[in-house]
Design a protein around this motif. Structure first.
Motif, PDB file in Angstrom:
ATOM      1  N   ASP A 241      -3.321   0.301   9.862  1.00 21.83           N
ATOM      2  CA  ASP A 241      -4.839   0.331  10.096  1.00 21.83           C
ATOM      3  C   ASP A 241      -5.570   0.861   9.085  1.00 21.83           C
ATOM      4  O   ASP A 241      -6.595   1.994   9.618  1.00 21.83           O
ATOM      5  N   GLY A 242      -5.003   1.272   8.165  1.00 28.43           N
ATOM      6  CA  GLY A 242      -5.356   2.138   6.802  1.00 28.43           C
ATOM      7  C   GLY A 242      -5.354   3.527   7.054  1.00 28.43           C
ATOM      8  O   GLY A 242      -5.871   3.864   6.107  1.00 28.43           O
TER       9      GLY A 242
ATOM     10  N   GLY B  86       0.812  -1.056   0.146  1.00 31.50           N
ATOM     11  CA  GLY B  86       0.273   0.207  -0.036  1.00 31.50           C
ATOM     12  C   GLY B  86       1.064   1.765  -0.400  1.00 31.50           C
ATOM     13  O   GLY B  86       0.152   2.182  -0.310  1.00 31.50           O
TER      14      GLY B  86
ATOM     15  N   GLY C  68      -3.685   6.476   4.900  1.00 29.73           N
ATOM     16  CA  GLY C  68      -3.911   7.171   3.693  1.00 29.73           C
ATOM     17  C   GLY C  68      -1.953   7.937   3.928  1.00 29.73           C
ATOM     18  O   GLY C  68      -1.609   8.294   4.845  1.00 29.73           O
TER      19      GLY C  68
END
Lengths: 441, 413
Positions: free
Chosen positions: B318-319, A6, B321
């Motif tokens: 934890d996601g 990511g 950005g």
């Protein structure tokens, strides 16, 4: 962190592009000065430096041959014929005129009526035909010609500012010394002097290159007028800078050692005082010290500037060096003491060599800001004969007297920037290390 | 004599004298005053070791005292006295300060200085942080860094020449050789002119105002919310002062926004940038921002490197950005370094003299305190008022001085 899922996002391209833009934005101004220093005054005045590689359209003034010599009489008309480019490279003429108010009055090949029965015809290649119904005399007619001039780069600005031929000898010396230096470095590597000695070699190369530079600047035949002479100002700056860099390092290194490793009452208080003095603005010191210097008899001269720079650089020097030395391992020093070494011996034989990174970084700092200083030199180093004017001061004077002449100003500024840039790029590693040691824990 | 040789000679004398002191003084101490032999050898060594620190420290202390500590008090004394005709001084109390406060040029300098203090450290730190973050991830980052760091090596005077060329103006009709005017003349009042000259700056100003309000809120929050750890009154006062300053900046950004939107632009006319009152200050500040950004970048990028990776990884898991990681994970962790960078640049700004002196010399309402002081001292020869101006600079530095000493003492323990 790039291997984390990511994190390699679509932003990568945006990052590259915005970094590139910022870098261009940051470099652009300096490049402008650099390019301008190689252009002729006419070219700087007619086009922006970013168009330096493109041909520029310029109006140049030429003169026909004198009627007294070249006039002929053809069919009752007096005629002077010839080519305008007898004394310079031929150009492709785009328009011409005979008045400075309207230099683009006629196309090439057209016959232009000058009034009083005179006409002028100029061909694109510069052939002209000047006719008159009455006899002409005196000097040739001025002709204003608009022409595309190819880009031109010149070393003439450096000749004006530094002296005739100095830049050429500088380039030769610098190239030669780099070749010699690296050859020596390479040979030393082959023989087996690698490792920490490598640093010494690189410093040696730089020192050698700088020395030949200095010699190179000394070789020029001075052509510029007094105020254009950056060569003299260069030596004045150098005379200010070198002792003003070395003296504070020596003084501060001893003091830093005492504060880091010697026990005496009041040590903590002294350190706190030095941290406080770090921020005292040097403006405060100007009047009291100037009065002090005048009273003591130092007056306005090199000695005063050295002392002033030593004083103003001292808190940072002690602070940086003490922090570094305090971090050295205690065992080495205690072992040496057990072996009977005095503090003086420990300092010169153990601490100084170990502190090389900190010493180098402070040296670069002090060098950069004594070289770049204007205020201290302006206050403590004023000489009515202008013999000791440093480069920054000289440039400020040039800005006043030569405001429009960018070729002189840009070249002078670039001369003063060149040495710090060389030092900066070759010693950047130590500079960064010093900054980090001083600012972040 | 060749000036090179002349310079070399003076250098050898200066540096040689300094080295000789340290060497000879130690030799004298060890062999003549307290020789480490004979019947008193042990006592002599101890005595020599008591004296030696002061031998090492003496030149440094002398120079520090004479060039930094003594001038503070002497300038204070001078600022309270006036020169008598024919030599000598008399004590005049606060007269110099009164005179200072009555001069409009002083208020102009003070106002401009606050403008510099608000803009330059903020812009340099912000851009430096941005560059540090951007270059952290790319392969040619270190090359980019050294190019942005390069202006650090350039003198303020050299930078002034560089930027004078950028701001250069030639009469309309002639080709512009200053890039800023060349760009300016491309604008004609059309839609793109409006977007680049009104909409984009307006967005930047609004963003600045919001950031100021946010900072003010961050500063005040611990005092309002319950459950935060108790703090001393000193820190509370500092927090309130800083918050008020941030709010003042936010208010001034609103007025700036209004004046920007209502301004009429002189399209197609070359501008003499350095003579436009108020805005010329910003054109001068650009020079210092250009120089100082590299400094901020180097230190902040080291701080970014020092952030423990686990915190970032945890945030990613934890996601969070990239922007959340930056503002919520990284920035708070390097807050201490940001403050250090900010203060260092603030000190530089307070001392800045060369840029204004070389580019405008304080004309067209660009005066700053340091240059004002120089003017008083060495042009008007009014030493009393000049010293008073110097004391004002000292006053502005004092909070940083106190904070520095406070921090240093905390670290020593």
């Amino acid at each position: 962190m790039d291997n984390i899922a990511g994190s390699k996002s679509s932003l990568t391209w945006a990052v590259h592009i915005s970094t590139l833009l910022l870098v261009i934005l940051w470099v652009f101004p300096t490049v402008g000065l650099f390019v301008s220093s190689f252009r002729t005054g006419d070219q700087i005045a007619t086009s922006g430096w970013w168009k330096a590689m493109l041909p520029s359209e310029q109006v140049i003034t030429l003169r026909t041959a004198s009627p007294d010599e070249a006039m002929q009489q053809v069919d009752g008309v007096y005629v002077v014929e010839g080519n305008l480019f007898t004394e310079q490279e031929p150009l492709d003429i785009g328009a011409f005129g005979t008045s400075s108010r309207d230099p683009e009055a006629a196309e090439p090949g057209q016959t232009f009526d000058m009034g009083d029965g005179e006409t002028m015809t100029v061909q694109p290649n510069g052939d002209y035909r000047w006719t008159s119904t009455e006899e002409m005399s005196g000097r040739g007619q001025r002709v204003f010609v608009t022409a595309e001039i190819p880009p031109e780069f010149t070393l003439a600005n450096y000749d004006t500012v530094l002296g005739q031929g100095v830049l050429q000898s500088l380039i030769t010396f610098a190239a030669g010394s780099i070749v010699v230096g690296f050859a020596a470095f390479w040979i030393a590597r082959q023989i087996g002097f690698a490792g920490p000695k490598g640093v010494g070699f690189i410093v040696g190369i730089i020192a050698f290159a700088l020395l030949t530079w200095i010699y190179g600047i000394g070789t020029g035949i001075r052509t510029g007028s007094g105020s254009d002479d950056m060569g003299k100002a260069f030596f004045a700056t150098l005379t200010v800078t070198v002792p003003a860099t070395i003296i504070p390092i020596v003084v501060a290194a001893f003091a830093a050692y005492a504060l880091a490793w010697m026990d005496f009452p009041g040590r903590a208080l002294l350190i706190a005082a030095i941290v406080g003095l770090l921020v005292v603005p040097l403006q405060l010191a100007l009047i009291p010290l100037l009065r002090f210097h005048l009273n003591v008899g130092i007056g306005k001269g090199y000695l005063g500037v050295w002392l002033a720079h030593t004083g103003f650089g001292m808190p940072l020097a002690i602070y940086l060096l003490r922090n570094y030395m305090a971090g050295l391992p205690r065992d080495i020093i205690e072992n040496a003491k057990v072996d009977g070494a005095t503090d003086f011996q420990i300092f010169t034989k153990i601490i100084l060599p170990l502190s090389f990174p900190a010493l180098a970084s402070f040296a670069i700092f002090q060098f950069l800001w004594t070289w770049n200083d204007l205020l201290v030199a302006k206050v403590f180093l004023i000489d009515p004969t202008q013999g000791t004017t440093v480069m920054t001061d000289q440039i400020v004077q040039l800005m006043g007297s030569r405001g429009g002449q960018w070729e002189i100003l840009a070249t002078a500024a670039f001369v003063s920037i060149a040495v710090p840039l060389v030092v900066f790029f070759s010693m950047q590693k130590y500079l960064v290390r010093g900054l980090l040691a001083g600012s972040v824990k | 004599m060749n000036p090179a040789i002349q310079g070399l000679m003076t250098i050898v004398f200066g540096v040689g004298g300094c080295l000789a002191y340290f060497f000879l003084s130690n030799v004298v101490l060890d062999t003549f005053i307290f020789p480490a032999k004979g019947k008193n050898a042990g006592r002599n060594i101890n005595r020599a070791n008591m004296v030696r620190p002061w031998l090492f420290l003496f030149p440094a202390l002398l120079v520090l005292g004479l060039y930094l500590a003594y001038p503070v008090f002497e300038t204070l004394r001078l600022s309270l006295s006036a020169r008598l005709p024919g030599g000598g001084y008399e004590f005049v109390g606060l007269d110099n300060y009164r005179q200072l406060l009555n001069e409009s040029k002083f208020w102009e300098a003070l106002r401009n200085n606050f403008l510099w203090l608000a803009v330059v450290p903020a812009a340099s730190t912000a851009i430096g942080l941005l560059v540090a973050q951007l270059t952290d991830r790319i392969s040619w980052g270190s090359a980019a860094k050294s190019l942005i760091f390069m202006p650090m090596a350039i003198s303020f005077v050299g930078a002034s020449v560089i930027f004078k060329l950028i701001y250069d103006t030639r009469p309309s009709g002639l080709e512009q050789i200053g890039i800023l005017n060349a760009i300016w003349l491309q604008f004609d009042g059309g839609i793109w002119s409006t977007i680049t000259l009104k909409v984009v700056p307006a967005i930047i100003i609004v963003a600045f105002g919001i950031v100021c309000v946010w900072i003010a809120w961050l500063l005040v929050r611990p005092m309002i919310q319950k459950g935060s750890r108790p703090e001393g009154p000193f820190i509370k006062v500092v927090r309130v002062i800083l918050a008020v300053l941030a709010l003042l900046l936010a208010v001034s950004s609103v007025t700036g926004l209004i004046s920007l939107l209502s301004a009429t632009m002189a399209y197609g006319q070359p501008q003499t940038w350095l003579t436009v009152p108020f805005y010329n200050n910003f054109f001068l500040m650009v020079v210092l921002i250009w120089i100082q950004t590299g400094f901020a970048m180097v230190i902040l990028s080291a701080a970014l490197r020092g952030i423990p990776e686990e915190t970032v990884e945890a945030a990613i898991v934890d996601g969070a950005g990239p922007f959340q990681i930056f503002f919520k994970i990284k920035v708070p962790q390097i807050m201490g370094t940001i403050v250090v960078v900010w203060t260092t640049i603030t000190i530089t700004v307070l001392k800045v003299f060369d840029i204004v002196f070389a580019m405008t010399n304080g004309q067209w309402e660009t005066q700053v305190l340091a240059n004002y002081m120089y003017d008083k001292l060495f042009r008007a020869f009014d030493w009393g008022v000049g010293s008073a101006a110097a004391m004002v600079i000292m006053l502005l530095v004092t909070p940083i001085l106190v904070w520095n000493v406070y921090n240093a003492r905390k670290e020593m323990r």
